[in-house]
Design an enzyme around this catalytic site. Structure first.
Site, PDB file in Angstrom:
ATOM      1  N   HIS A  17      28.589  16.375  21.673  1.00  0.00           N
ATOM      2  CA  HIS A  17      27.289  15.839  22.046  1.00  0.00           C
ATOM      3  C   HIS A  17      27.353  14.322  21.973  1.00  0.00           C
ATOM      4  O   HIS A  17      28.267  13.749  21.378  1.00  0.00           O
ATOM      5  CB  HIS A  17      26.193  16.373  21.111  1.00  0.00           C
ATOM      6  CG  HIS A  17      26.392  15.969  19.681  1.00  0.00           C
ATOM      7  ND1 HIS A  17      27.257  16.628  18.841  1.00  0.00           N
ATOM      8  CD2 HIS A  17      25.855  14.944  18.947  1.00  0.00           C
ATOM      9  CE1 HIS A  17      27.243  16.052  17.643  1.00  0.00           C
ATOM     10  NE2 HIS A  17      26.411  15.028  17.686  1.00  0.00           N
ATOM     11  N   LYS A  42      33.874  16.075  19.168  1.00  0.00           N
ATOM     12  CA  LYS A  42      32.420  15.937  19.252  1.00  0.00           C
ATOM     13  C   LYS A  42      31.939  16.466  20.593  1.00  0.00           C
ATOM     14  O   LYS A  42      32.460  16.076  21.646  1.00  0.00           O
ATOM     15  CB  LYS A  42      32.030  14.466  19.079  1.00  0.00           C
ATOM     16  CG  LYS A  42      30.532  14.221  18.957  1.00  0.00           C
ATOM     17  CD  LYS A  42      30.259  12.734  18.753  1.00  0.00           C
ATOM     18  CE  LYS A  42      28.765  12.465  18.654  1.00  0.00           C
ATOM     19  NZ  LYS A  42      28.493  11.012  18.551  1.00  0.00           N
TER      20      LYS A  42
END
Length: 224
Positions: free
Chosen positions: A106, A104
């Site tokens: 963000h 991921k």
């Protein structure tokens, strides 16, 4: 055989998780039996599954660990269900953690979801089954990259009791190569012992023909 093992075998049949026929495993082997935990599909089923895992984990490792790690994707519901069951049955609040298939980039960035793995944590890994021991090669580097942690063991639902990369069983190879203690809720020997020529839910799950197919499979892929 313990009563909860017999219950678990029948539970797998009821949920269509344990099937007999013609299948191909992740490692490419043609097999007459297959275990697919993706067929646990309801809250009640996951609650029972978590309890069976919790009993197997407690019997082998006690409560001397901090994190239960379930590799994505199937390991995610397994680790959630098992940590909830450990809290319910043994009043111990074990943390759960899983990995993402994609990192991921963000928000809360990183490869993990659930609890972070911290220095000095003792980690037990939970999976559905292991056939050739290939998935653990991907999982351990993720865990060890988190810091000074100790992978303690691996628990699976069914020990298929077949060769891994060499002549020994996949679970035995994992123990010797990575120093992990392994355990399973049941072994395939226990499954056959309980179901062979026994009527369950109006049918014989493992009849003579299926038993012969299983025996042939182990002649080819059985562990020493």
């Amino acid at each position: 055989m313990e009563a909860y093992k017999k219950e678990f075998i029948e539970f797998m049949v009821d949920c269509q998780v344990l099937k007999f026929g013609d299948f191909v495993t992740k490692s490419g082997r043609k097999t007459p039996f297959f275990v697919n935990t993706g067929f646990y599909r309801t809250g009640a089923q996951l609650r029972r599954l978590g309890q069976y895992y919790a009993k197997a984990i407690h019997d082998t490792y006690g409560l001397d660990f901090d994190v239960l790690f379930g590799p994505a994707y199937k390991g995610i519901p397994l680790t959630v269900a098992a940590t909830m069951a450990i809290s319910e049955l043994y009043d111990r609040d074990i943390r759960y953690c899983s990995n993402r298939k994609e990192v991921k980039d963000h928000g809360d960035k990183g490869i993990l979801l659930g609890s972070p793995i911290q220095d000095h944590d003792r980690v037990v890994i939970i999976e559905d089954v292991t056939t050739a021991g290939t998935s653990i090669q991907e999982t351990l580097p993720i865990i060890r990259a988190q810091g000074d942690v100790t992978p303690v063991g691996l628990v699976v639902s069914v020990d298929r009791m077949e060769r891994g990369q060499g002549t020994k069983s996949a679970l035995k190879e994992i123990e010797e190569k990575y120093g992990l203690q392994t355990t399973a809720i049941v072994t395939m020997a226990e499954v056959v012992e309980h179901l062979y020529n026994r009527e369950y839910q109006g049918r014989v799950v493992i009849d003579d023909a299926m038993k012969e197919a299983i025996d042939r499979y182990y002649e080819q892929y059985g562990a020493e």
